[in-house]
Design an enzyme around this catalytic site. Sequence first.
Site, PDB file in Angstrom:
ATOM      1  N   ASP A   6       0.750  -1.272   0.014  1.00  0.00           N
ATOM      2  CA  ASP A   6      -0.076  -0.085  -0.132  1.00  0.00           C
ATOM      3  C   ASP A   6       0.894   1.374   0.016  1.00  0.00           C
ATOM      4  OD1 ASP A   6      -3.240   0.514   1.069  1.00  0.00           O
ATOM      5  OD2 ASP A   6      -1.741   2.264   1.297  1.00  0.00           O
ATOM      6  N   ILE A   7       0.730   2.302  -1.011  1.00  0.00           N
ATOM      7  CA  ILE A   7       1.270   3.356  -0.898  1.00  0.00           C
ATOM      8  C   ILE A   7       1.245   4.468   0.441  1.00  0.00           C
ATOM      9  CG2 ILE A   7      -0.309   5.061  -1.980  1.00  0.00           C
ATOM     10  CD1 ILE A   7       1.566   5.780  -3.972  1.00  0.00           C
TER      11      ILE A   7
ATOM     12  N   ASN B 203     -12.795  -3.501   2.163  1.00  0.00           N
ATOM     13  CA  ASN B 203     -13.835  -2.413   2.569  1.00  0.00           C
ATOM     14  C   ASN B 203     -14.660  -2.366   1.196  1.00  0.00           C
ATOM     15  OD1 ASN B 203     -12.501  -1.354   4.780  1.00  0.00           O
ATOM     16  ND2 ASN B 203     -11.034  -0.341   3.631  1.00  0.00           N
TER      17      ASN B 203
ATOM     18  N   GLY C 123     -15.544   2.392   3.616  1.00  0.00           N
ATOM     19  CA  GLY C 123     -14.608   3.290   3.687  1.00  0.00           C
ATOM     20  C   GLY C 123     -13.719   2.901   2.040  1.00  0.00           C
ATOM     21  N   GLN C 124     -14.580   2.367   1.078  1.00  0.00           N
ATOM     22  CA  GLN C 124     -13.646   1.768  -0.213  1.00  0.00           C
ATOM     23  C   GLN C 124     -13.556   3.136  -0.778  1.00  0.00           C
ATOM     24  OE1 GLN C 124     -15.861  -0.878  -2.527  1.00  0.00           O
ATOM     25  NE2 GLN C 124     -14.001  -1.261  -3.737  1.00  0.00           N
TER      26      GLN C 124
ATOM     27  N   HIS D  31     -10.152  -5.694  -3.589  1.00  0.00           N
ATOM     28  CA  HIS D  31      -8.905  -5.805  -3.017  1.00  0.00           C
ATOM     29  C   HIS D  31      -8.822  -6.171  -1.469  1.00  0.00           C
ATOM     30  CE1 HIS D  31     -10.025  -1.472  -2.643  1.00  0.00           C
ATOM     31  NE2 HIS D  31      -9.187  -1.487  -1.602  1.00  0.00           N
TER      32      HIS D  31
ATOM     33  N   HIS E   2      -6.903  -5.952   2.107  1.00  0.00           N
ATOM     34  CA  HIS E   2      -5.777  -5.285   2.747  1.00  0.00           C
ATOM     35  C   HIS E   2      -5.411  -6.316   3.712  1.00  0.00           C
ATOM     36  CE1 HIS E   2      -6.803  -1.040   2.217  1.00  0.00           C
ATOM     37  NE2 HIS E   2      -7.973  -1.432   1.945  1.00  0.00           N
TER      38      HIS E   2
HETATM   39  P1  5GP Z   1      -9.623   1.305   0.005  1.00  0.00           P
HETATM   40  O1  5GP Z   1      -9.787   2.777   0.921  1.00  0.00           O
HETATM   41  O2  5GP Z   1     -10.463   1.325  -1.207  1.00  0.00           O
HETATM   42  O3  5GP Z   1     -10.256   0.229   0.895  1.00  0.00           O
HETATM   43  O4  5GP Z   1      -8.015   0.824  -0.046  1.00  0.00           O
HETATM   44  C1  5GP Z   1      -7.536   1.604  -1.169  1.00  0.00           C
HETATM   45  C2  5GP Z   1      -5.890   1.677  -0.858  1.00  0.00           C
HETATM   46  O5  5GP Z   1      -5.148   1.644  -1.898  1.00  0.00           O
HETATM   47  C3  5GP Z   1      -5.688   2.552   0.465  1.00  0.00           C
HETATM   48  O6  5GP Z   1      -5.019   2.081   1.257  1.00  0.00           O
HETATM   49  C4  5GP Z   1      -4.758   3.540  -0.529  1.00  0.00           C
HETATM   50  O7  5GP Z   1      -3.476   3.706   0.489  1.00  0.00           O
HETATM   51  C5  5GP Z   1      -4.028   2.657  -1.589  1.00  0.00           C
HETATM   52  N1  5GP Z   1      -3.744   3.334  -2.687  1.00  0.00           N
HETATM   53  C6  5GP Z   1      -4.138   4.256  -3.280  1.00  0.00           C
HETATM   54  N2  5GP Z   1      -3.379   4.749  -4.491  1.00  0.00           N
HETATM   55  C7  5GP Z   1      -2.545   3.799  -4.641  1.00  0.00           C
HETATM   56  C8  5GP Z   1      -1.324   3.694  -5.473  1.00  0.00           C
HETATM   57  O8  5GP Z   1      -1.302   4.362  -6.404  1.00  0.00           O
HETATM   58  N3  5GP Z   1      -0.509   2.670  -5.277  1.00  0.00           N
HETATM   59  C9  5GP Z   1      -0.535   1.807  -4.163  1.00  0.00           C
HETATM   60  N4  5GP Z   1       0.116   0.818  -4.091  1.00  0.00           N
HETATM   61  N5  5GP Z   1      -1.581   1.930  -3.269  1.00  0.00           N
HETATM   62  C10 5GP Z   1      -2.611   2.876  -3.295  1.00  0.00           C
END
Ligand code: 5GP
Length: 114
Positions: free
Chosen positions: A30-31, A87, A93-94, A100, A102
């Site tokens: 994760d970034i 999520n 919180g998606q 995906h 986590h």
């Molecule tokens: P969500 O909030 O949809 O459950 O998770 C999305 C995740 O993707 C977040 O934890 C966010 O930090 C991560 N993320 C967003 N943009 C990027 C990216 O460009 N590269 C990577 N590796 N992770 C990302």
Amino acid sequence: MSDCLFCSIVAGDIPGDIVFENESVLAFRDIDPKAPTHILVIPKKHIRSINELESDDQSLAGEMLIAAKSIAKLEGIDDSGFRTVFNTNDDGGQTVFHIHMHILGGRQMTWPPG
Ligand code: 5GP
Ligand code: ZN
């Protein structure tokens, strides 16, 4: 899907710190990590969220869990423990609409989640 961030990582158009890959699944760091280990496991196929999973995706969904097992071992968090999270949509919180999982580990998690 052309305007999907995670499809762009699958295609290699956007770099990802890849930790695991097989025919159907990709995993990368994760970034913006929320734990010492924070990895995202995605299917290479675009699926928006759990809500869009079809019965044909049964083995793909299972592949994500089997990948999580391998990744936890590779990262050395299998014995200490880790959390897996999907999520879904606004209340979940998606923020990225390519399904995906986590994997979070390397510290004590709290419950209930925020
Ligand atoms: P969500 O909030 O949809 O459950 O998770 C999305 C995740 O993707 C977040 O934890 C966010 O930090 C991560 N993320 C967003 N943009 C990027 C990216 O460009 N590269 C990577 N590796 N992770 C990302
Ligand atoms: Zn996608």
